[in-house]
Design a protein around this motif. Structure first.
Motif, PDB file in Angstrom:
ATOM      1  N   ALA A 135       0.852  -1.186   0.000  1.00 16.44           N
ATOM      2  CA  ALA A 135       0.000   0.000   0.000  1.00 16.44           C
ATOM      3  C   ALA A 135       0.886   1.233   0.000  1.00 16.44           C
ATOM      4  O   ALA A 135       1.765   1.355   0.854  1.00 16.44           O
ATOM      5  N   LEU A 136       0.654   2.124  -0.972  1.00 17.56           N
ATOM      6  CA  LEU A 136       1.456   3.332  -1.130  1.00 17.56           C
ATOM      7  C   LEU A 136       0.546   4.543  -1.070  1.00 17.56           C
ATOM      8  O   LEU A 136      -0.646   4.466  -1.404  1.00 17.56           O
ATOM      9  N   GLU A 137       1.111   5.690  -0.694  1.00 16.33           N
ATOM     10  CA  GLU A 137       0.409   6.968  -0.710  1.00 16.33           C
ATOM     11  C   GLU A 137       1.393   8.045  -1.125  1.00 16.33           C
ATOM     12  O   GLU A 137       2.606   7.882  -1.047  1.00 16.33           O
ATOM     13  N   TRP A 138       0.836   9.187  -1.563  1.00 15.70           N
ATOM     14  CA  TRP A 138       1.660  10.309  -2.011  1.00 15.70           C
ATOM     15  C   TRP A 138       0.873  11.608  -1.804  1.00 15.70           C
ATOM     16  O   TRP A 138      -0.329  11.592  -1.462  1.00 15.70           O
ATOM     17  N   THR A 139       1.536  12.715  -2.028  1.00 20.32           N
ATOM     18  CA  THR A 139       0.941  14.037  -1.854  1.00 20.32           C
ATOM     19  C   THR A 139       0.982  14.795  -3.159  1.00 20.32           C
ATOM     20  O   THR A 139       1.715  14.438  -4.093  1.00 20.32           O
ATOM     21  N   ARG A 140       0.161  15.834  -3.228  1.00 11.27           N
ATOM     22  CA  ARG A 140       0.135  16.678  -4.431  1.00 11.27           C
ATOM     23  C   ARG A 140       1.457  17.427  -4.555  1.00 11.27           C
ATOM     24  O   ARG A 140       2.024  17.861  -3.544  1.00 11.27           O
ATOM     25  N   PRO A 141       1.956  17.585  -5.755  1.00 10.97           N
ATOM     26  CA  PRO A 141       3.199  18.342  -5.927  1.00 10.97           C
ATOM     27  C   PRO A 141       2.997  19.813  -5.618  1.00 10.97           C
ATOM     28  O   PRO A 141       1.896  20.361  -5.778  1.00 10.97           O
ATOM     29  N   GLY A 142       4.036  20.460  -5.147  1.00 11.00           N
ATOM     30  CA  GLY A 142       3.971  21.870  -4.817  1.00 11.00           C
ATOM     31  C   GLY A 142       3.803  22.724  -6.056  1.00 11.00           C
ATOM     32  O   GLY A 142       4.220  22.368  -7.162  1.00 11.00           O
ATOM     33  N   GLY A 143       3.173  23.871  -5.886  1.00 12.13           N
ATOM     34  CA  GLY A 143       2.980  24.780  -7.006  1.00 12.13           C
ATOM     35  C   GLY A 143       1.707  24.532  -7.778  1.00 12.13           C
ATOM     36  O   GLY A 143       1.446  25.230  -8.766  1.00 12.13           O
ATOM     37  N   CYS A 144       0.905  23.550  -7.426  1.00 16.58           N
ATOM     38  CA  CYS A 144      -0.337  23.252  -8.126  1.00 16.58           C
ATOM     39  C   CYS A 144      -1.501  23.768  -7.292  1.00 16.58           C
ATOM     40  O   CYS A 144      -1.563  23.536  -6.077  1.00 16.58           O
ATOM     41  N   GLY A 145      -2.430  24.469  -7.960  1.00 15.59           N
ATOM     42  CA  GLY A 145      -3.595  24.976  -7.273  1.00 15.59           C
ATOM     43  C   GLY A 145      -4.533  23.861  -6.861  1.00 15.59           C
ATOM     44  O   GLY A 145      -4.552  22.770  -7.457  1.00 15.59           O
ATOM     45  N   PRO A 146      -5.348  24.125  -5.836  1.00 15.47           N
ATOM     46  CA  PRO A 146      -6.266  23.059  -5.391  1.00 15.47           C
ATOM     47  C   PRO A 146      -7.347  22.748  -6.411  1.00 15.47           C
ATOM     48  O   PRO A 146      -7.915  21.658  -6.400  1.00 15.47           O
ATOM     49  N   GLU A 147      -7.652  23.708  -7.310  1.00 14.81           N
ATOM     50  CA  GLU A 147      -8.707  23.447  -8.284  1.00 14.81           C
ATOM     51  C   GLU A 147      -8.182  22.764  -9.544  1.00 14.81           C
ATOM     52  O   GLU A 147      -8.971  22.358 -10.399  1.00 14.81           O
ATOM     53  N   GLU A 148      -6.851  22.624  -9.674  1.00 15.33           N
ATOM     54  CA  GLU A 148      -6.279  21.998 -10.880  1.00 15.33           C
ATOM     55  C   GLU A 148      -6.401  20.478 -10.784  1.00 15.33           C
ATOM     56  O   GLU A 148      -6.026  19.872  -9.788  1.00 15.33           O
ATOM     57  N   ALA A 149      -6.973  19.890 -11.814  1.00 11.33           N
ATOM     58  CA  ALA A 149      -7.189  18.437 -11.837  1.00 11.33           C
ATOM     59  C   ALA A 149      -5.897  17.739 -12.257  1.00 11.33           C
ATOM     60  O   ALA A 149      -5.337  18.036 -13.313  1.00 11.33           O
ATOM     61  N   LEU A 150      -5.425  16.837 -11.436  1.00  4.97           N
ATOM     62  CA  LEU A 150      -4.189  16.105 -11.693  1.00  4.97           C
ATOM     63  C   LEU A 150      -4.471  14.619 -11.819  1.00  4.97           C
ATOM     64  O   LEU A 150      -5.384  14.086 -11.168  1.00  4.97           O
ATOM     65  N   THR A 151      -3.692  13.996 -12.625  1.00  2.00           N
ATOM     66  CA  THR A 151      -3.746  12.533 -12.790  1.00  2.00           C
ATOM     67  C   THR A 151      -2.375  11.985 -12.440  1.00  2.00           C
ATOM     68  O   THR A 151      -1.349  12.467 -12.951  1.00  2.00           O
ATOM     69  N   TYR A 152      -2.342  10.997 -11.567  1.00  2.00           N
ATOM     70  CA  TYR A 152      -1.089  10.429 -11.089  1.00  2.00           C
ATOM     71  C   TYR A 152      -0.865   9.081 -11.764  1.00  2.00           C
ATOM     72  O   TYR A 152      -1.808   8.275 -11.919  1.00  2.00           O
ATOM     73  N   THR A 153       0.373   8.855 -12.154  1.00  2.00           N
ATOM     74  CA  THR A 153       0.762   7.586 -12.782  1.00  2.00           C
ATOM     75  C   THR A 153       1.831   6.953 -11.916  1.00  2.00           C
ATOM     76  O   THR A 153       2.902   7.529 -11.704  1.00  2.00           O
ATOM     77  N   LEU A 154       1.523   5.784 -11.387  1.00  2.00           N
ATOM     78  CA  LEU A 154       2.447   5.030 -10.542  1.00  2.00           C
ATOM     79  C   LEU A 154       3.076   3.924 -11.382  1.00  2.00           C
ATOM     80  O   LEU A 154       2.353   3.111 -11.972  1.00  2.00           O
ATOM     81  N   GLU A 155       4.405   3.920 -11.459  1.00  2.00           N
ATOM     82  CA  GLU A 155       5.131   2.934 -12.245  1.00  2.00           C
ATOM     83  C   GLU A 155       5.948   2.047 -11.320  1.00  2.00           C
ATOM     84  O   GLU A 155       6.434   2.503 -10.282  1.00  2.00           O
ATOM     85  N   MET A 156       6.092   0.798 -11.729  1.00  2.00           N
ATOM     86  CA  MET A 156       6.793  -0.197 -10.911  1.00  2.00           C
ATOM     87  C   MET A 156       7.829  -0.906 -11.770  1.00  2.00           C
ATOM     88  O   MET A 156       7.591  -1.165 -12.953  1.00  2.00           O
ATOM     89  N   GLN A 157       8.953  -1.234 -11.170  1.00  2.00           N
ATOM     90  CA  GLN A 157      10.011  -2.004 -11.832  1.00  2.00           C
ATOM     91  C   GLN A 157      10.265  -3.272 -11.037  1.00  2.00           C
ATOM     92  O   GLN A 157      10.465  -3.221  -9.820  1.00  2.00           O
ATOM     93  N   ASP A 158      10.230  -4.385 -11.747  1.00  8.29           N
ATOM     94  CA  ASP A 158      10.527  -5.692 -11.161  1.00  8.29           C
ATOM     95  C   ASP A 158      11.834  -6.176 -11.754  1.00  8.29           C
ATOM     96  O   ASP A 158      11.952  -6.310 -12.975  1.00  8.29           O
ATOM     97  N   ASP A 159      12.844  -6.400 -10.919  1.00  8.27           N
ATOM     98  CA  ASP A 159      14.156  -6.821 -11.419  1.00  8.27           C
ATOM     99  C   ASP A 159      14.072  -8.148 -12.161  1.00  8.27           C
ATOM    100  O   ASP A 159      14.881  -8.409 -13.064  1.00  8.27           O
TER     101      ASP A 159
END
Length: 1215
Positions: A497-521
């Motif tokens: 289970a992972l969590e993250w925060t909004r990046p700095g400099g982005c307004g609260p009304e701006e719609a963001l889409t997050y992409t989580l990528e994974m690498q398996d050795d």
């Protein structure tokens, strides 16, 4: 001729002598018309060296395996002699070619034959002449038929001492000989020849290779001849003449008369050169044509003087062939691309899909023959050339537009282009972003201020070209802030289970889409998307237990996409391992046994297992508490320190990061039983007393609770009986009721269920004399809080003389220390602490020792004033209202370092009474702190002033002394807030200004902080710096904004100013384009213009102005909300101008804002029968033949101004 054959392991002492020739080929041509040319193939086996003597006396060595063709100029058959231990064999292969093979005659070296050879004759050693050989003239020689048949690395030249000095045999170059012999042949006939004949001829006529001609062995000789001599021999000059300055060695056969052979050979050479003129060659043949190479071959040059007469040695003259190439047509300019003796040449560096023309000519004896007919051929098409790097034509924050030029197509039309990029990852991994026939492409959805690497390749029907050089282009704008790496909330064996925060400099009304990528050795080094959405957390499932994974996060919006965040490395958890195998028991002893076990079948995904071995005494079902005896990675353990004849239960479990496994079934183990061994003699436990003795001994065979010990004692009498004084399981005992000063002997033995053990040796012990009895408790009298007097009485009941007293003093019984030793009955104890409890005890001593201690006596010192205050300091930060050092009262002024001092100190010793207050001395002024707090804020001080501070403490017992002085200085006052004003108002901006805050030197070091109230009614800073003006941009029109300002200097932060509110102005409507005029029926025209949407709810109206004829000003003909208007009653063939502007009617006020005028449109109604309704006739002012009214008026004004300047100039001259 003499030939020496040497082996690799030893050299044959007798030389192989060839005095004739063996006929090897049939139908050979005649040399001088009276003899037949013969060829002998000398086969050199592996590991052998074939040596021939050259014309200049040097030896040429050829290493096997090889076949050396030898030429006979007179057709005679030579005899062959072999050394002792060798035999010669004449072999005939399946093609009819005869071969002479010399091999050692030994069982260790059996002769090896080719499958095509069969032995026919054997020559017995030694020096036996073959019956088929016919002796001939002794002056025979055997030059190699073709030096090119043997590799250049197999030739060696060295000079050996002459074996037969009387016979000198000349050696001629075979190349010239073969050349003359070939030209002496008649034209070839198309007859069916045997394979053997063709093979022999090909061997003889093969030209020498370039590698052989250029080898170091042919460039210089060890007998002093230079390169000129070697070249003369190579070109056939060995029979006639040599290089200038070199003396020709005279060679003759044994017994033959001497004669001038040089003169005869020179005359023959001159007569032959007249006939050595090459005639024209046939067209060269072109084969193996590729896009950039082709193989050109040609035949040998025929001879103009083909009478069959050759050189003196019978070989044709050497010919040099020149190959010429042209690419501008058969009659174009030719260039020489090859010159040499080879009959073929490979052309390189050709252009694809190009017509070429080749021709060849021969040069023999410095005579050049005519050129052959040209041969035309065309190279094949090829993939395109590598294109140039793409170039940038336009770029924005999220797009890049690229263009590229087409490369050379190399004969095949380019069908498509491939554009690749690295996606901005800078990892040298390119992916295709465009494939098509266009030469431009627009790359979209890019990140601002990011560099991207591109390369391009072309493709035709033949194949793709190489990629161009890489080029980097950057998008415009500023790079969005990279998001923070995701955080791990929980890791399980199959999910995280992972969590993250909004990046700095982005307004609260701006719609963001997050992409989580994974690498398996285990699946490669690339990242794969496992989540894409707006949530601030994700649960990644389907993972492998105890495996390391890497995650990174990127954010994107409708306009930008951020770079990936830093990588989070985490590992999934491990499962609970299975139980180990049932333990096994071995090496059982009375006091130990060894337990072994195997690892569990399922380790839960964790290889690092820890094992827990538990032991319990007795049956596992009847006991409760298990004892851990081992914890570690080993799979065996020795349980030591056990009791004999005792039953134990053991079990094993596995522990990993995934959890604790179940325990195995318990294993029953029982130690062995043995009778106890002999005990060690007892020892004294402390000194011997006058009436008792304390004995102790070591346990027999370890600590076994089942053992019973027996102690026996013998008295001081000689015939005293042995008495048992102790029996039990303990290893110590006390023997009492003894006589003082008497000698006793003690021994000990052990017994168990198996039997009694032997007794130990005796221990002799003498009791001591009697010490004094216990003293009476002493009396303590306190004189002050630091001094006490202890007194005691003499006790005469012990019956012995007391030699001294020992007084021990301390705060408790564990810390008692000896403070007095003597014969007095009083002692004064000093340096005591106030309000502290003390105790003491007394002991009497005599010659026999010290008596027992008296009962302890306790006392407590009275309290006193506190100690001096230490650690006085100034707090460098303002105290918080809820902090430990926050003594400011409610309602006091805010803390300021200019008028306040925050003091703190360490709490001193209270000396038995609680501290009630502190007194702070600042010069002559005393400040009392009524609380027990160790900090205080002194207010109402002078800014930038130095003070001396001291602190003392008080309690109920009195006032303590002042501590050391501390010199402190207050800071200067911070600057006040300046007055905030609005200098300029715009629809999207406000220009604010303020005055100076401060005077003197500090005014140059003041920093201003301007804050603006946001939507949440919070003030956020928008500017920080020394400037006194600032322009606030990106505001909304007709909106009210609230501001405040603060000044900051080295003295601190000043107060905020009063809030000021300013309102932005309304926007002026935009300027329209020039209206369009359409002529309707008659003299009516329709004027139309573009529409403007409503501005923040305000209505929009349009004003149309027209000027016609000789009118000097525009007149308003329409005002309304429509975008069209019809003009009627116009005059024919009259110029009119129309323009329009927009008006904004403010709904909240009666104000009307008008925009700028549009560009005027010139039109003139025309009366024409051919012009239908709907057509318009416009006359632009820029292209009309006459002047407009404005232009005419401008000319008049210019003329009047010029005339005025001229009159003023004349008046200036006159005055």
């Amino acid at each position: 001729m003499y030939v020496t054959m040497m082996m690799t392991d030893h050299i044959l002492e007798p030389l192989l002598q060839l005095n004739g020739e063996v006929p090897m080929m049939h139908h050979a041509p005649m040399i001088n018309g009276d003899a037949t040319q013969q060829v002998i193939l000398v086969q050199v086996n592996p590991g052998e060296t074939f040596t021939i003597r050259r014309e200049d006396g040097t030896l040429q060595c050829i290493q096997g395996p090889a076949e050396v063709p030898m030429m006979s100029p007179n057709g005679s058959i030579p005899p062959i002699h072999v050394p002792p231990g060798y035999i010669s064999q004449v072999l005939e292969d399946n093609t009819g070619v005869w071969r002479v093979v010399v091999t050692p005659h030994s069982e260790c070296y059996p002769p090896s034959y080719s499958p095509a050879l069969s032995p026919t004759h054997h020559l017995p050693p030694p020096y036996m002449t073959h019956p088929h050989f016919i002796p001939t003239t002794p002056a025979t020689y055997y030059p190699p038929a073709s030096p090119g048949d043997v590799g250049p690395h197999q030739y060696y030249q060295h000079r050996l001492p002459p074996i037969y000095p009387e016979e000198i045999i000349p050696l001629y170059n075979m190349t010239t000989f073969l050349g003359r012999e070939e030209h002496s042949k008649p034209p070839p006939k198309k007859l069916k020849e045997r394979p053997g004949d063709r093979q022999g001829v090909s061997r003889v006529t093969t030209p020498p290779s370039s590698a052989y001609k250029s080898g170091p062995q042919c460039g210089a000789t060890p007998n002093g001849y230079g390169k000129a001599h070697a070249s003369a021999v190579a070109t056939g000059g060995g029979a006639g003449g040599g290089s200038p300055g070199t003396k020709r060695v005279e060679r003759r056969a044994r017994g033959s008369p001497r004669h001038t052979e040089g003169e005869q050979q020179e005359s023959d050479l001159d007569s032959r050169r007249e006939h050595d003129v090459p005639s024209g060659l046939d067209k060269p043949q072109v084969s193996k044509i590729q896009s950039r190479t082709a193989l050109v071959s040609w035949g040998r040059a025929p001879w103009a003087g083909g009478s069959g007469r050759g050189q003196a040695d019978g070989a044709p003259p050497t010919c040099i062939y020149e190959l010429l190439l042209a690419d501008k047509g058969s009659d174009g300019k030719y260039r020489v691309v090859y010159s040499g003796e080879e009959l073929q040449y490979t052309l390189t560096d050709l252009r694809p899909a190009t017509d070429y023309h080749v021709r060849v000519s021969a040069v023999c004896n410095s005579v050049k023959g005519p050129h052959s007919e040209p041969r035309t051929f065309t190279t094949h098409s090829a993939p395109p050339d590598t294109p140039l790097s793409p170039r940038l034509s336009h770029r924005t924050k999220s797009t890049l537009t690229l263009q590229w030029k087409p490369p050379v197509d190399n004969g095949s039309k380019i069908t498509s282009y491939i554009l690749e990029w690295d996606e901005g990852k800078k990892n040298s991994v390119f992916r295709e972003c465009y494939f098509g026939n266009q030469r431009h492409f627009k790359v979209m959805r890019l990140c601002p201020a990011v560099g991207y690497t591109f390369r391009v390749a072309a493709l035709n029907d033949i194949g793709p070209s190489g990629f161009s050089s890489e080029v980097v282009f950057h998008t415009t704008g500023s790079l969005p802030q990279m998001p923070v790496a995701p955080r791990l909330l929980r890791a399980e064996p199959t999910w995280v289970a992972l969590e993250w925060t909004r990046p700095g400099g982005c307004g609260p009304e701006e719609a963001l889409t997050y992409t989580l990528e994974m690498q398996d050795d285990g699946e490669g080094a690339e990242f794969h998307t496992v989540y894409s959405g707006p949530e601030l957390g994700s649960k990644v499932e389907g993972l492998t237990r105890s495996t390391q994974y890497k995650f990174r996060l990127s954010a994107c919006s409708a306009e930008w996409r951020s770079a990936p965040s830093s990588v989070l490395v985490c590992r999934t958890g491990a499962d609970r391992p299975g139980p180990p195998t049932t333990p096994a028991l071995c090496d059982v002893t009375p006091h130990s046994f060894r337990v072994t076990w195997d690892p569990p079948q399922d380790d839960g995904g964790c290889e690092d297992l820890m094992y827990l071995l538990e032991k319990v005494e007795g049956d596992s079902e009847a006991v409760g508490q298990w004892e851990v005896v081992y914890r570690g990675p080993m799979r065996e353990h020795v349980c030591a320190g056990l009791r004999a004849a005792t039953r134990y239960s053991v079990r094993v479990s596995a522990i990993s990061t995934g959890g604790h496994s179940q325990s195995t079934d318990s294993l029953q183990a029982c130690t062995l039983t043995l009778p106890p061994g002999p005990c060690h003699p007892p020892t004294m436990q402390g000194p011997a007393k006058h009436r008792e003795v304390n004995l102790q001994w070591e346990a027999c065979d370890g600590e076994d609770e089942s053992l019973v010990y027996s102690v026996e004692m013998r008295g001081p009498e000689l015939d005293a009986e042995v008495l048992q004084v102790y029996q039990g399981t303990q290893t110590q005992c006390t023997v009492a009721s003894l006589l003082p000063g008497a000698t006793y002997r003690f021994r000990v033995s052990a017994a168990n269920d198996a039997g009694d053990g032997p007794y130990s040796d005796f221990l002799e012990v003498t009791t001591a004399a009697g010490p004094p009895d216990q003293c009476v408790a002493p009396v303590i009298s306190l004189t002050s809080h630091t001094c006490a007097v202890v007194s005691w009485e003499v006790d005469q009941s012990s019956g012995a003389d007391i030699s001294g007293y020992l007084l021990s003093w301390g705060q408790d019984q564990d810390s008692l220390e000896l403070v007095y030793s003597g014969t007095d009955t009083t002692y004064e104890v000093t340096n005591l602490e106030a309000a502290v409890s003390y105790c003491c005890r007394l002991q009497a001593t005599n010659q026999a020792g010290a008596g027992p201690y008296s009962e302890p006596v306790w006392c407590c010192t009275p309290p006193a004033a506190p100690d001096a205050v230490s650690g006085l300091r100034v707090c460098e930060h303002a105290p918080s209202p809820d902090g430990a050092d926050s003594p400011s009262p409610d309602g006091a002024d805010p803390f300021s370092f200019s008028t306040c001092l925050a003091l703190a100190w360490d709490e001193p010793r209270c000396n038995g009474q609680e501290i009630t207050c502190y007194t702070i001395a600042m010069g002559d002024e005393l400040v009392t702190v009524t609380s027990s707090s160790t900090c205080h804020v002194i207010r109402d001080l002078q800014p930038d002033t130095e003070y001396s501070v001291q602190v003392r403490a008080e309690n109920a017992a009195g006032v303590g002394p002042f501590g050391p002085s501390l010199w402190v200085r207050t800071r200067p006052l911070p600057p006040p807030a300046p007055r905030l004003e609005c200098a300029a108002v715009g629809p999207q901006s406000l220009r604010l200004r303020w005055g100076e805050s401060g005077r003197g030197l500090l005014a140059n070091h003041i920093t201003y902080i301007l804050q603006m109230e946001d939507k949440n009614q919070r003030f956020v800073p928008i500017y920080r710096g020394p400037s006194r003006t600032y322009r606030v941009q990106r505001l909304s029109e007709s909106s009210r904004y609230t501001f405040r300002i603060q000044a900051v200097s080295g003295a601190g932060e000043g107060p905020f100013s009063d809030t000021c509110s300013f309102t932005t102005a309304k926007s002026v409507p935009p300027t329209l384009k020039a209206p369009q005029v359409t002529q309707l029926e008659g003299n009516t025209c329709e004027v139309s213009w573009e529409s403007v949407p409503p501005m923040r709810g305000d209505r929009i109206s349009y004003v149309l102005q027209v000027r016609g004829g000789r009118e000097s000003e525009y007149r308003q003909v329409y005002k309304g909300e429509d975008t069209t208007f019809q003009l009627s009653g116009l005059q024919w063939n009259t110029d009119y101008r129309a323009r329009v502007f927009v008006c904004r009617r403010c709904s909240d006020t009666t104000q009307e804002l008008c925009g700028s005028l549009s560009t005027s449109t010139c039109f003139s109604p025309r009366r024409s029968t051919s012009t239908s309704a709907g057509e318009v006739t416009l006359a632009s002012a820029a292209v009309s033949g006459g002047l407009t009214d404005e232009q005419f008026a401008g000319l008049i004004v210019l003329g009047v101004a010029s005339f005025s300047i001229f009159i003023a100039y004349l008046l200036q001259l006159l005055i």
